[in-house]
Write an enzyme that holds these catalytic residues in place. Structure first.
Site, PDB file in Angstrom:
ATOM      1  N   SER A 122      52.048  46.672  39.849  1.00  0.00           N
ATOM      2  CA  SER A 122      50.956  47.110  39.571  1.00  0.00           C
ATOM      3  C   SER A 122      51.017  48.617  39.990  1.00  0.00           C
ATOM      4  O   SER A 122      51.777  49.074  41.093  1.00  0.00           O
ATOM      5  CB  SER A 122      49.685  46.477  40.284  1.00  0.00           C
ATOM      6  OG  SER A 122      48.630  47.337  40.132  1.00  0.00           O
ATOM      7  N   TYR A 147      45.378  43.193  46.803  1.00  0.00           N
ATOM      8  CA  TYR A 147      46.011  43.010  45.594  1.00  0.00           C
ATOM      9  C   TYR A 147      47.422  43.990  45.792  1.00  0.00           C
ATOM     10  O   TYR A 147      48.546  43.519  45.033  1.00  0.00           O
ATOM     11  CB  TYR A 147      45.170  43.304  44.539  1.00  0.00           C
ATOM     12  CG  TYR A 147      45.752  43.489  43.305  1.00  0.00           C
ATOM     13  CD1 TYR A 147      46.314  42.244  42.638  1.00  0.00           C
ATOM     14  CD2 TYR A 147      45.830  44.497  42.582  1.00  0.00           C
ATOM     15  CE1 TYR A 147      46.776  42.211  41.344  1.00  0.00           C
ATOM     16  CE2 TYR A 147      46.639  44.652  41.187  1.00  0.00           C
ATOM     17  CZ  TYR A 147      46.895  43.729  40.569  1.00  0.00           C
ATOM     18  OH  TYR A 147      47.703  43.647  39.348  1.00  0.00           O
TER      19      TYR A 147
END
Length: 341
Positions: free
Chosen positions: A136, A161
């Site tokens: 990501s 995350y």
């Protein structure tokens, strides 16, 4: 730059196959007569009807097999590898969302750490030609230098995350080093489009408008220093992944990480006005969102901006979809899918 095309004789295993990127990638491979094994646990992080609708588009293909399973279940995952013997694995199953990781950390560890470890172990025990996995853009944290390059220092993630995605990159590197598993990590930059994730801002803005509610914009109402995002249309993302699949890294440690983004960041407010126009076109009447400006949320980063030079050199990746075109396709789909007037 030379890259090998897809091989329809190979078996492609895609985790997160009912997800946004996973379903679009599966469809692209199936259209080229590839065998696709799709895994998804169909969790209820967002509307499961949308996940089922994506899967419905894949069911007509004879070479598609869907298995409802969670990658954190190691025994079941190993059985799938044993039975189907995939050549290429694309791990897109993950608990997504930066803000949600602040409220529900447990699911991130279970899916993104334990689940990914199980995928690596499966690839070690049932050797594969290539493992491609989702990282990501959030790993860049609050890096000030733009555009973000793969060589940048990424040791200060600002959300759990992001920490799990950085951990995935480190774990993949270790397994490539120890067991020579060819692996490629992709740092995705804000993927959007039809059938996208309802937890993403653009989707939420449309939901709020049709519910007659104001949209919340987390940029302090500061238009001079607005948030920038590298919005990347789904078809561009899929084209980039497709080119990589048959082109595993060949280094002594066969592990690579690439940015996959648009290389053309937009101000958040520009994106919002473009979405208003797209919905106006889709509905045939003017759409103006009622806006409420709030402080930037913890875990959000001020800008995401991908340097995609490395991926372009490797496989000729070049995104082609403007936000005007991409948001129009999203708006047309949204109005039709939800039958809004």
């Amino acid at each position: 730059m030379n890259y090998n095309p897809l091989n329809p004789n190979k078996v492609y295993l895609i985790t997160g196959a009912a997800g946004f990127v996973g379903s679009f990638l599966s469809k692209k491979l199936l259209e080229q007569n590839c065998t696709v094994i799709g895994i998804d646990n169909i969790n209820d992080y967002y509307d499961v009807n949308l996940k089922h609708a994506r899967l419905e588009q894949l069911k007509p293909f004879e070479k598609f097999t869907f298995i409802k399973n969670d990658i954190s279940d190691k025994d079941e995952l190993f059985k799938i590898f044993e039975e189907y013997k995939p050549h290429i694995v694309v791990n897109l199953a993950a608990q997504a969302g930066v803000r949600y990781s602040i409220e529900n950390p447990d699911v991130y560890i279970q899916s993104n750490i334990v689940g990914f470890f199980n995928i690596l172990e499966a690839c070690r025990n049932y050797p594969v030609d290539h493992l491609v996995y989702a990282s990501s853009s959030s790993v860049y944290g609050t890096n000030k230098k733009v555009p973000f390059e793969e060589t940048d220092f990424v040791d200060h993630p600002v959300s759990l995350y992001a920490s799990t995605k950085k951990s995935n990159e480190l774990m993949a590197h270790t397994y490539s080093h120890l067991y020579k598993i060819p692996s490629t990590g992709l740092r995705f930059f804000t993927v959007y489009g039809p059938m996208g994730r309802p937890d993403m801002a653009y989707f939420g803005f449309a939901d709020k408008y049709f519910a007659g509610e104001p949209i919340k914009i987390f940029n302090n109402g500061d238009f001079e220093n607005d948030l920038y995002r590298d919005f990347t249309y789904i078809d561009d993302i899929v084209a980039g992944i497709e080119r990589l699949l048959s082109n595993p890294p060949k280094e002594s440690v066969p592990n690579k990480v690439y940015n996959i983004g648009n290389n053309n960041p937009e101000k958040l407010m520009t994106f919002i006005t473009t979405l208003e126009k797209a919905l106006s076109n889709a509905l045939g009447k003017e759409v103006v969102f009622e806006k409420v400006f709030e402080p930037i949320k913890p875990g959000d980063v001020p800008a995401t901006y991908a340097s995609t030079d490395r991926l372009q050199q490797a496989v000729g990746f070049k995104p082609e979809t403007s936000i005007e075109e991409g948001l129009q396709r999203f708006a047309d789909w949204y109005v039709k899918y939800y039958e809004v007037k």
